[in-house]
Design a protein around this motif. Sequence first.
Motif, PDB file in Angstrom:
ATOM      1  N   CYS A 287       1.842  -3.625 -14.310  1.00  0.00           N
ATOM      2  CA  CYS A 287       2.890  -4.588 -13.946  1.00  0.00           C
ATOM      3  C   CYS A 287       3.971  -3.932 -13.103  1.00  0.00           C
ATOM      4  O   CYS A 287       4.417  -4.485 -12.098  1.00  0.00           O
ATOM      5  CB  CYS A 287       3.490  -5.208 -15.199  1.00  0.00           C
ATOM      6  SG  CYS A 287       2.347  -6.263 -16.113  1.00  0.00           S
ATOM      7  N   GLY A 288       4.391  -2.735 -13.500  1.00  0.00           N
ATOM      8  CA  GLY A 288       5.398  -2.011 -12.727  1.00  0.00           C
ATOM      9  C   GLY A 288       4.892  -1.646 -11.350  1.00  0.00           C
ATOM     10  O   GLY A 288       5.629  -1.732 -10.355  1.00  0.00           O
ATOM     11  N   TYR A 289       3.631  -1.251 -11.270  1.00  0.00           N
ATOM     12  CA  TYR A 289       3.026  -0.909  -9.981  1.00  0.00           C
ATOM     13  C   TYR A 289       3.000  -2.120  -9.055  1.00  0.00           C
ATOM     14  O   TYR A 289       3.346  -2.022  -7.871  1.00  0.00           O
ATOM     15  CB  TYR A 289       1.615  -0.378 -10.207  1.00  0.00           C
ATOM     16  CG  TYR A 289       0.875  -0.047  -8.939  1.00  0.00           C
ATOM     17  CD1 TYR A 289       1.119   1.139  -8.261  1.00  0.00           C
ATOM     18  CD2 TYR A 289      -0.075  -0.926  -8.414  1.00  0.00           C
ATOM     19  CE1 TYR A 289       0.435   1.448  -7.088  1.00  0.00           C
ATOM     20  CE2 TYR A 289      -0.764  -0.625  -7.248  1.00  0.00           C
ATOM     21  CZ  TYR A 289      -0.502   0.560  -6.588  1.00  0.00           C
ATOM     22  OH  TYR A 289      -1.176   0.865  -5.421  1.00  0.00           O
ATOM     23  N   LEU A 290       2.622  -3.271  -9.589  1.00  0.00           N
ATOM     24  CA  LEU A 290       2.565  -4.489  -8.779  1.00  0.00           C
ATOM     25  C   LEU A 290       3.947  -4.898  -8.294  1.00  0.00           C
ATOM     26  O   LEU A 290       4.112  -5.348  -7.142  1.00  0.00           O
ATOM     27  CB  LEU A 290       1.930  -5.617  -9.580  1.00  0.00           C
ATOM     28  CG  LEU A 290       0.439  -5.440  -9.920  1.00  0.00           C
ATOM     29  CD1 LEU A 290      -0.039  -6.565 -10.822  1.00  0.00           C
ATOM     30  CD2 LEU A 290      -0.405  -5.371  -8.659  1.00  0.00           C
ATOM     31  N   GLN A 291       4.954  -4.735  -9.133  1.00  0.00           N
ATOM     32  CA  GLN A 291       6.320  -5.063  -8.722  1.00  0.00           C
ATOM     33  C   GLN A 291       6.769  -4.194  -7.559  1.00  0.00           C
ATOM     34  O   GLN A 291       7.419  -4.686  -6.616  1.00  0.00           O
ATOM     35  CB  GLN A 291       7.272  -4.894  -9.913  1.00  0.00           C
ATOM     36  CG  GLN A 291       7.110  -5.958 -10.986  1.00  0.00           C
ATOM     37  CD  GLN A 291       7.911  -5.654 -12.230  1.00  0.00           C
ATOM     38  OE1 GLN A 291       8.242  -4.503 -12.522  1.00  0.00           O
ATOM     39  NE2 GLN A 291       8.232  -6.695 -12.995  1.00  0.00           N
ATOM     40  N   GLU A 292       6.394  -2.929  -7.579  1.00  0.00           N
ATOM     41  CA  GLU A 292       6.758  -2.025  -6.485  1.00  0.00           C
ATOM     42  C   GLU A 292       6.013  -2.377  -5.207  1.00  0.00           C
ATOM     43  O   GLU A 292       6.576  -2.331  -4.109  1.00  0.00           O
ATOM     44  CB  GLU A 292       6.466  -0.573  -6.887  1.00  0.00           C
ATOM     45  CG  GLU A 292       7.421  -0.008  -7.913  1.00  0.00           C
ATOM     46  CD  GLU A 292       8.866  -0.032  -7.431  1.00  0.00           C
ATOM     47  OE1 GLU A 292       9.118   0.417  -6.290  1.00  0.00           O
ATOM     48  OE2 GLU A 292       9.735  -0.505  -8.188  1.00  0.00           O
ATOM     49  N   GLN A 293       4.735  -2.743  -5.323  1.00  0.00           N
ATOM     50  CA  GLN A 293       3.948  -3.094  -4.147  1.00  0.00           C
ATOM     51  C   GLN A 293       4.492  -4.331  -3.441  1.00  0.00           C
ATOM     52  O   GLN A 293       4.476  -4.423  -2.210  1.00  0.00           O
ATOM     53  CB  GLN A 293       2.483  -3.325  -4.547  1.00  0.00           C
ATOM     54  CG  GLN A 293       1.782  -2.108  -5.123  1.00  0.00           C
ATOM     55  CD  GLN A 293       1.800  -0.926  -4.183  1.00  0.00           C
ATOM     56  OE1 GLN A 293       1.158  -0.935  -3.147  1.00  0.00           O
ATOM     57  NE2 GLN A 293       2.535   0.106  -4.551  1.00  0.00           N
ATOM     58  N   LEU A 294       4.984  -5.275  -4.220  1.00  0.00           N
ATOM     59  CA  LEU A 294       5.496  -6.512  -3.639  1.00  0.00           C
ATOM     60  C   LEU A 294       6.737  -6.286  -2.778  1.00  0.00           C
ATOM     61  O   LEU A 294       7.056  -7.112  -1.924  1.00  0.00           O
ATOM     62  CB  LEU A 294       5.821  -7.515  -4.750  1.00  0.00           C
ATOM     63  CG  LEU A 294       4.625  -8.154  -5.452  1.00  0.00           C
ATOM     64  CD1 LEU A 294       5.080  -8.955  -6.657  1.00  0.00           C
ATOM     65  CD2 LEU A 294       3.849  -9.053  -4.489  1.00  0.00           C
ATOM     66  N   LYS A 295       7.425  -5.192  -2.982  1.00  0.00           N
ATOM     67  CA  LYS A 295       8.655  -4.916  -2.243  1.00  0.00           C
ATOM     68  C   LYS A 295       8.387  -4.539  -0.783  1.00  0.00           C
ATOM     69  O   LYS A 295       9.265  -4.686   0.073  1.00  0.00           O
ATOM     70  CB  LYS A 295       9.438  -3.784  -2.913  1.00  0.00           C
ATOM     71  CG  LYS A 295       9.973  -4.129  -4.296  1.00  0.00           C
ATOM     72  CD  LYS A 295      10.685  -2.938  -4.911  1.00  0.00           C
ATOM     73  CE  LYS A 295      11.204  -3.240  -6.309  1.00  0.00           C
ATOM     74  NZ  LYS A 295      11.858  -2.053  -6.931  1.00  0.00           N
ATOM     75  N   THR A 296       7.180  -4.063  -0.500  1.00  0.00           N
ATOM     76  CA  THR A 296       6.944  -3.488   0.828  1.00  0.00           C
ATOM     77  C   THR A 296       5.788  -4.116   1.601  1.00  0.00           C
ATOM     78  O   THR A 296       5.481  -3.668   2.707  1.00  0.00           O
ATOM     79  CB  THR A 296       6.674  -1.978   0.699  1.00  0.00           C
ATOM     80  OG1 THR A 296       5.580  -1.767  -0.212  1.00  0.00           O
ATOM     81  CG2 THR A 296       7.914  -1.261   0.168  1.00  0.00           C
ATOM     82  N   GLY A 297       5.129  -5.111   1.035  1.00  0.00           N
ATOM     83  CA  GLY A 297       4.019  -5.712   1.763  1.00  0.00           C
ATOM     84  C   GLY A 297       3.383  -6.856   1.012  1.00  0.00           C
ATOM     85  O   GLY A 297       3.910  -7.311  -0.008  1.00  0.00           O
ATOM     86  N   THR A 298       2.257  -7.307   1.502  1.00  0.00           N
ATOM     87  CA  THR A 298       1.502  -8.386   0.860  1.00  0.00           C
ATOM     88  C   THR A 298       0.488  -7.770  -0.100  1.00  0.00           C
ATOM     89  O   THR A 298      -0.242  -6.849   0.269  1.00  0.00           O
ATOM     90  CB  THR A 298       0.756  -9.238   1.908  1.00  0.00           C
ATOM     91  OG1 THR A 298       1.712  -9.793   2.813  1.00  0.00           O
ATOM     92  CG2 THR A 298      -0.016 -10.362   1.233  1.00  0.00           C
ATOM     93  N   THR A 299       0.456  -8.291  -1.315  1.00  0.00           N
ATOM     94  CA  THR A 299      -0.421  -7.750  -2.354  1.00  0.00           C
ATOM     95  C   THR A 299      -1.461  -8.792  -2.746  1.00  0.00           C
ATOM     96  O   THR A 299      -1.126  -9.915  -3.113  1.00  0.00           O
ATOM     97  CB  THR A 299       0.385  -7.325  -3.591  1.00  0.00           C
ATOM     98  OG1 THR A 299       1.343  -6.323  -3.213  1.00  0.00           O
ATOM     99  CG2 THR A 299      -0.531  -6.759  -4.670  1.00  0.00           C
ATOM    100  N   ILE A 300      -2.719  -8.399  -2.659  1.00  0.00           N
ATOM    101  CA  ILE A 300      -3.831  -9.282  -3.000  1.00  0.00           C
ATOM    102  C   ILE A 300      -4.576  -8.692  -4.190  1.00  0.00           C
ATOM    103  O   ILE A 300      -4.882  -7.491  -4.205  1.00  0.00           O
ATOM    104  CB  ILE A 300      -4.783  -9.457  -1.806  1.00  0.00           C
ATOM    105  CG1 ILE A 300      -4.018 -10.004  -0.598  1.00  0.00           C
ATOM    106  CG2 ILE A 300      -5.945 -10.388  -2.165  1.00  0.00           C
ATOM    107  CD1 ILE A 300      -4.814 -10.036   0.686  1.00  0.00           C
ATOM    108  N   LEU A 301      -4.852  -9.529  -5.182  1.00  0.00           N
ATOM    109  CA  LEU A 301      -5.543  -9.082  -6.387  1.00  0.00           C
ATOM    110  C   LEU A 301      -7.003  -9.515  -6.367  1.00  0.00           C
ATOM    111  O   LEU A 301      -7.323 -10.653  -6.010  1.00  0.00           O
ATOM    112  CB  LEU A 301      -4.865  -9.663  -7.631  1.00  0.00           C
ATOM    113  CG  LEU A 301      -3.379  -9.373  -7.821  1.00  0.00           C
ATOM    114  CD1 LEU A 301      -2.882 -10.004  -9.120  1.00  0.00           C
ATOM    115  CD2 LEU A 301      -3.105  -7.875  -7.812  1.00  0.00           C
ATOM    116  N   TYR A 302      -7.856  -8.616  -6.765  1.00  0.00           N
ATOM    117  CA  TYR A 302      -9.288  -8.878  -6.929  1.00  0.00           C
ATOM    118  C   TYR A 302      -9.514  -9.053  -8.421  1.00  0.00           C
ATOM    119  O   TYR A 302      -9.332  -8.106  -9.197  1.00  0.00           O
ATOM    120  CB  TYR A 302     -10.063  -7.688  -6.378  1.00  0.00           C
ATOM    121  CG  TYR A 302     -11.564  -7.815  -6.336  1.00  0.00           C
ATOM    122  CD1 TYR A 302     -12.203  -9.018  -6.062  1.00  0.00           C
ATOM    123  CD2 TYR A 302     -12.351  -6.676  -6.538  1.00  0.00           C
ATOM    124  CE1 TYR A 302     -13.586  -9.094  -5.983  1.00  0.00           C
ATOM    125  CE2 TYR A 302     -13.734  -6.747  -6.464  1.00  0.00           C
ATOM    126  CZ  TYR A 302     -14.339  -7.961  -6.190  1.00  0.00           C
ATOM    127  OH  TYR A 302     -15.709  -8.030  -6.125  1.00  0.00           O
TER     128      TYR A 302
END
Length: 233
Positions: free
Chosen positions: A145-160
């Motif tokens: 969850c923390g990793y995903l929150q950080e990723q959202l700050k800098t780009g588009t995040t797509i989950l498989y």
Amino acid sequence: INTPLSIYEGSLTNFCGYAALSYLPLHDDPLGYAKGMLQLYETGNTKFNRVKLFPSAPVKQAAGTLKFKGLLDLRPADQMWFLTLADHFKGYINLFDNHYNPVDENKFWAAVNYAKFNRMIRVLLNYKVNAKGSDLIHPAISDLCGYLQEQLKTGTTILYINNAYLYKKKHNTLRVSIPTHYVVLLDIIQHDDKVTMIYWDYVFRSLREVSPAFIKKIVFGVTHCTKKIVHAY
């Protein structure tokens, strides 16, 4: 172009990977997407980034004629786009079904494994892609969850993800623990033992409240996309 969230994979198809990657140009480069699509329609081929797309004759004949696919029935341009991408890009999952035949949009011919999905974004759309995960094993991320929150700050995040667990099925339905679906993560908020996910799952935004353990159970891949800077000289 005016309603980018409305792009839809269709019912019972394996087009979800192509619809998910289309989220990127529809938001970041709608003009380039429109030009490429018009060229594809008018000439039968097109070019995105450095990739030249030359759909086969069976694909050209099928585009716009697919039926019983829900909203996709009424969207010939989306049919043309998805069929062209499936025809051009191949992964190991497509090896035994390389040539399009009627209803192949529902079969392995159109399926998108994780490495193929990330490769399409890199070469077709010119994004920098950081991907963690695989088709069979969950990503080794301790605080997902923390990793995903950080990723959202800098780009588009797509989950498989494993879609069978995300959406409730009948109690007697067998759930195979493999990923089958791509969604765009829009936000994720954690409060103690609950996680609120907001994500785009074709046509509309969805919101789910789940546990951190459930997130780790359904996520097999995290793809973080940032647009490469093109310098004009």
